[in-house]
Motif scaffolding. Structure first.
Motif, PDB file in Angstrom:
ATOM      1  N   ARG A 198      86.555  68.816 -27.774  1.00 13.19           N
ATOM      2  CA  ARG A 198      85.354  67.931 -27.059  1.00 13.19           C
ATOM      3  C   ARG A 198      83.881  68.529 -27.554  1.00 13.19           C
ATOM      4  O   ARG A 198      83.989  69.638 -27.741  1.00 13.19           O
ATOM      5  CB  ARG A 198      85.410  68.009 -25.585  1.00 13.19           C
ATOM      6  N   LEU A 199      82.945  67.747 -27.646  1.00 11.42           N
ATOM      7  CA  LEU A 199      81.951  68.156 -28.153  1.00 11.42           C
ATOM      8  C   LEU A 199      81.012  68.707 -27.166  1.00 11.42           C
ATOM      9  O   LEU A 199      81.066  67.982 -25.923  1.00 11.42           O
ATOM     10  CB  LEU A 199      81.143  66.802 -29.011  1.00 11.42           C
ATOM     11  N   ASP A 200      80.385  69.719 -27.432  1.00 15.98           N
ATOM     12  CA  ASP A 200      79.323  70.029 -26.418  1.00 15.98           C
ATOM     13  C   ASP A 200      78.270  69.404 -26.066  1.00 15.98           C
ATOM     14  O   ASP A 200      77.711  68.537 -26.581  1.00 15.98           O
ATOM     15  CB  ASP A 200      78.654  71.450 -27.090  1.00 15.98           C
ATOM     16  N   ARG A 201      77.910  69.244 -24.668  1.00 21.71           N
ATOM     17  CA  ARG A 201      77.029  68.120 -24.212  1.00 21.71           C
ATOM     18  C   ARG A 201      75.430  68.149 -25.043  1.00 21.71           C
ATOM     19  O   ARG A 201      74.896  67.227 -25.376  1.00 21.71           O
ATOM     20  CB  ARG A 201      76.846  68.269 -22.703  1.00 21.71           C
ATOM     21  N   THR A 202      75.097  69.493 -25.115  1.00 17.50           N
ATOM     22  CA  THR A 202      73.842  69.680 -25.889  1.00 17.50           C
ATOM     23  C   THR A 202      73.807  69.148 -27.305  1.00 17.50           C
ATOM     24  O   THR A 202      72.896  68.460 -27.758  1.00 17.50           O
ATOM     25  CB  THR A 202      73.531  71.054 -25.926  1.00 17.50           C
ATOM     26  N   VAL A 203      75.039  69.268 -27.997  1.00 14.51           N
ATOM     27  CA  VAL A 203      75.125  68.973 -29.293  1.00 14.51           C
ATOM     28  C   VAL A 203      75.220  67.210 -29.153  1.00 14.51           C
ATOM     29  O   VAL A 203      74.384  66.594 -30.176  1.00 14.51           O
ATOM     30  CB  VAL A 203      76.372  69.104 -30.079  1.00 14.51           C
ATOM     31  N   VAL A 204      75.947  66.665 -28.460  1.00 12.47           N
ATOM     32  CA  VAL A 204      75.764  65.273 -28.307  1.00 12.47           C
ATOM     33  C   VAL A 204      74.363  64.703 -27.958  1.00 12.47           C
ATOM     34  O   VAL A 204      73.990  63.879 -28.285  1.00 12.47           O
ATOM     35  CB  VAL A 204      76.880  64.785 -27.340  1.00 12.47           C
ATOM     36  N   GLN A 205      73.826  65.368 -26.789  1.00 13.14           N
ATOM     37  CA  GLN A 205      72.396  64.899 -26.860  1.00 13.14           C
ATOM     38  C   GLN A 205      71.436  64.960 -27.891  1.00 13.14           C
ATOM     39  O   GLN A 205      70.591  64.346 -28.005  1.00 13.14           O
ATOM     40  CB  GLN A 205      71.813  65.942 -25.454  1.00 13.14           C
ATOM     41  N   GLY A 206      71.658  65.857 -28.579  1.00 17.69           N
ATOM     42  CA  GLY A 206      70.831  66.336 -29.895  1.00 17.69           C
ATOM     43  C   GLY A 206      71.117  64.962 -30.813  1.00 17.69           C
ATOM     44  O   GLY A 206      70.169  64.595 -31.551  1.00 17.69           O
ATOM     45  N   PHE A 207      72.175  64.480 -30.731  1.00 15.21           N
ATOM     46  CA  PHE A 207      72.424  63.377 -31.736  1.00 15.21           C
ATOM     47  C   PHE A 207      71.742  62.296 -31.051  1.00 15.21           C
ATOM     48  O   PHE A 207      70.943  61.328 -31.829  1.00 15.21           O
ATOM     49  CB  PHE A 207      74.071  62.967 -31.832  1.00 15.21           C
ATOM     50  N   TYR A 208      71.921  61.989 -29.740  1.00 20.02           N
ATOM     51  CA  TYR A 208      71.095  60.609 -29.144  1.00 20.02           C
ATOM     52  C   TYR A 208      69.724  61.042 -29.362  1.00 20.02           C
ATOM     53  O   TYR A 208      68.880  59.702 -29.737  1.00 20.02           O
ATOM     54  CB  TYR A 208      71.556  60.822 -27.764  1.00 20.02           C
TER      55      TYR A 208
END
Length: 152
Positions: A7-17
Protein backbone atom coordinates in the motif's frame (compact mmCIF):
# COMPACT_ATOMS: atom_id res chain seq x y z
CA UNK A 1 -5.26 -2.23 -5.30
CA UNK A 2 -4.50 -5.91 -5.09
CA UNK A 3 -3.88 -7.14 -1.59
CA UNK A 4 -0.50 -8.65 -2.48
CA UNK A 5 0.94 -5.29 -3.45
CA UNK A 6 2.35 -2.82 -0.96
CA UNK A 7 0.00 0.00 0.00
CA UNK A 8 1.15 3.51 -0.68
CA UNK A 9 1.99 5.79 2.20
CA UNK A 10 -0.69 8.45 2.82
CA UNK A 11 1.88 11.22 2.59
CA UNK A 12 3.00 10.00 -0.84
CA UNK A 13 -0.58 9.83 -2.08
CA UNK A 14 -1.33 13.29 -0.68
CA UNK A 15 1.71 14.56 -2.57
CA UNK A 16 0.22 13.14 -5.78
CA UNK A 17 -3.07 14.91 -5.13
CA UNK A 18 -1.27 18.17 -4.36
CA UNK A 19 0.67 17.95 -7.63
CA UNK A 20 -2.48 17.07 -9.59
CA UNK A 21 -4.40 19.94 -7.98
CA UNK A 22 -1.74 22.31 -9.28
CA UNK A 23 -2.39 21.31 -12.91
CA UNK A 24 -6.11 20.51 -12.64
CA UNK A 25 -7.57 23.95 -13.45
CA UNK A 26 -5.47 24.32 -16.61
CA UNK A 27 -6.10 20.69 -17.57
CA UNK A 28 -9.85 20.91 -17.10
CA UNK A 29 -10.00 24.17 -19.04
CA UNK A 30 -7.94 22.73 -21.89
CA UNK A 31 -10.11 19.61 -22.07
CA UNK A 32 -13.29 21.69 -22.14
CA UNK A 33 -11.92 23.97 -24.89
CA UNK A 34 -10.88 20.95 -26.92
CA UNK A 35 -14.28 19.27 -26.45
CA UNK A 36 -15.88 22.34 -28.02
CA UNK A 37 -13.26 22.58 -30.78
CA UNK A 38 -12.36 20.66 -33.91
CA UNK A 39 -11.73 16.99 -32.98
CA UNK A 40 -9.55 16.48 -36.05
CA UNK A 41 -7.05 19.19 -35.15
CA UNK A 42 -3.44 18.08 -34.73
CA UNK A 43 -2.63 17.58 -31.04
CA UNK A 44 0.02 20.36 -30.83
CA UNK A 45 -2.62 22.83 -32.10
CA UNK A 46 -5.12 21.96 -29.37
CA UNK A 47 -5.45 23.53 -25.92
CA UNK A 48 -4.26 20.24 -24.40
CA UNK A 49 -1.30 20.20 -26.79
CA UNK A 50 -0.30 23.71 -25.80
CA UNK A 51 -0.61 22.79 -22.13
CA UNK A 52 1.59 19.72 -22.63
CA UNK A 53 4.19 21.82 -24.45
CA UNK A 54 4.33 24.24 -21.52
CA UNK A 55 5.18 21.65 -18.85
CA UNK A 56 8.41 20.00 -17.73
CA UNK A 57 8.66 16.25 -17.02
CA UNK A 58 7.30 16.56 -13.45
CA UNK A 59 4.41 18.68 -14.69
CA UNK A 60 3.65 16.17 -17.44
CA UNK A 61 3.60 13.33 -14.92
CA UNK A 62 1.18 15.31 -12.73
CA UNK A 63 -0.96 16.15 -15.76
CA UNK A 64 -0.92 12.52 -16.88
CA UNK A 65 -1.92 11.30 -13.44
CA UNK A 66 -4.73 13.87 -13.27
CA UNK A 67 -6.01 13.01 -16.76
CA UNK A 68 -5.78 9.28 -16.00
CA UNK A 69 -7.68 9.80 -12.72
CA UNK A 70 -10.31 11.95 -14.49
CA UNK A 71 -10.81 9.42 -17.29
CA UNK A 72 -11.06 6.48 -14.88
CA UNK A 73 -13.69 8.26 -12.80
CA UNK A 74 -15.73 9.51 -15.75
CA UNK A 75 -15.12 6.74 -18.30
CA UNK A 76 -18.84 6.47 -19.01
CA UNK A 77 -18.99 10.15 -19.99
CA UNK A 78 -17.45 11.73 -23.11
CA UNK A 79 -13.76 11.31 -22.31
CA UNK A 80 -12.39 11.25 -25.88
CA UNK A 81 -10.37 14.43 -25.36
CA UNK A 82 -9.06 13.21 -22.01
CA UNK A 83 -8.13 9.84 -23.49
CA UNK A 84 -6.28 11.58 -26.32
CA UNK A 85 -4.35 13.55 -23.71
CA UNK A 86 -3.54 10.35 -21.81
CA UNK A 87 -2.36 8.63 -25.01
CA UNK A 88 -0.18 11.61 -25.94
CA UNK A 89 1.50 11.61 -22.52
CA UNK A 90 1.83 7.80 -22.62
CA UNK A 91 3.67 8.17 -25.92
CA UNK A 92 6.40 10.30 -24.37
CA UNK A 93 9.47 8.65 -22.92
CA UNK A 94 11.93 9.76 -20.28
CA UNK A 95 9.43 11.47 -17.97
CA UNK A 96 10.97 9.85 -14.87
CA UNK A 97 7.93 7.93 -13.64
CA UNK A 98 8.32 6.50 -10.14
CA UNK A 99 7.24 3.12 -8.84
CA UNK A 100 4.77 4.82 -6.50
CA UNK A 101 3.22 6.84 -9.35
CA UNK A 102 2.74 3.66 -11.38
CA UNK A 103 1.28 1.81 -8.38
CA UNK A 104 -1.18 4.64 -7.76
CA UNK A 105 -2.32 4.70 -11.40
CA UNK A 106 -2.70 0.92 -11.40
CA UNK A 107 -4.91 1.17 -8.33
CA UNK A 108 -7.08 3.69 -10.19
CA UNK A 109 -7.20 1.36 -13.19
CA UNK A 110 -8.18 -1.65 -11.13
CA UNK A 111 -10.92 0.33 -9.37
CA UNK A 112 -12.38 1.41 -12.72
CA UNK A 113 -12.80 -2.15 -13.88
CA UNK A 114 -12.87 -3.65 -17.35
CA UNK A 115 -15.52 -1.32 -18.76
CA UNK A 116 -12.86 1.42 -18.92
CA UNK A 117 -11.18 0.01 -22.01
CA UNK A 118 -8.02 2.14 -21.89
CA UNK A 119 -7.40 1.88 -18.17
CA UNK A 120 -3.87 0.53 -18.54
CA UNK A 121 -2.65 2.89 -21.29
CA UNK A 122 -0.74 5.36 -19.11
CA UNK A 123 0.30 3.10 -16.22
CA UNK A 124 1.53 0.54 -18.77
CA UNK A 125 3.58 3.15 -20.60
CA UNK A 126 4.90 4.53 -17.31
CA UNK A 127 5.80 1.02 -16.07
CA UNK A 128 7.83 0.43 -19.24
CA UNK A 129 10.02 3.33 -18.09
CA UNK A 130 10.87 1.56 -14.82
CA UNK A 131 13.85 -0.77 -14.32
CA UNK A 132 13.24 -4.29 -15.74
CA UNK A 133 13.01 -6.01 -12.34
CA UNK A 134 10.21 -3.69 -11.23
CA UNK A 135 8.52 -3.86 -14.62
CA UNK A 136 8.38 -7.66 -14.39
CA UNK A 137 6.80 -7.38 -10.94
CA UNK A 138 3.99 -5.26 -12.38
CA UNK A 139 3.57 -7.49 -15.43
CA UNK A 140 3.14 -10.60 -13.29
CA UNK A 141 0.92 -8.92 -10.71
CA UNK A 142 -1.36 -6.69 -12.75
CA UNK A 143 -1.02 -6.99 -16.50
CA UNK A 144 -2.81 -10.21 -17.33
CA UNK A 145 -5.57 -10.73 -19.83
CA UNK A 146 -6.68 -7.56 -21.62
CA UNK A 147 -4.23 -5.37 -19.70
CA UNK A 148 -1.21 -7.32 -20.95
CA UNK A 149 -1.93 -6.27 -24.55
CA UNK A 150 -1.69 -2.63 -23.49
CA UNK A 151 1.36 -3.22 -21.34
CA UNK A 152 3.34 -4.87 -24.14
Amino acid sequence: MRSGRARLDRTVVQGFYDRMRAVAPAAYGAIERDRAGDPGRAFPDTACGRLVASLDAAGLRALGMWAHHWCMRFYDDDTRVGLRLVREIAGRTGLGWTVDEVRWMLGESEAAGPSAAHRFTLPGAAARELPPTVRREFAADVFSGAGSREFG
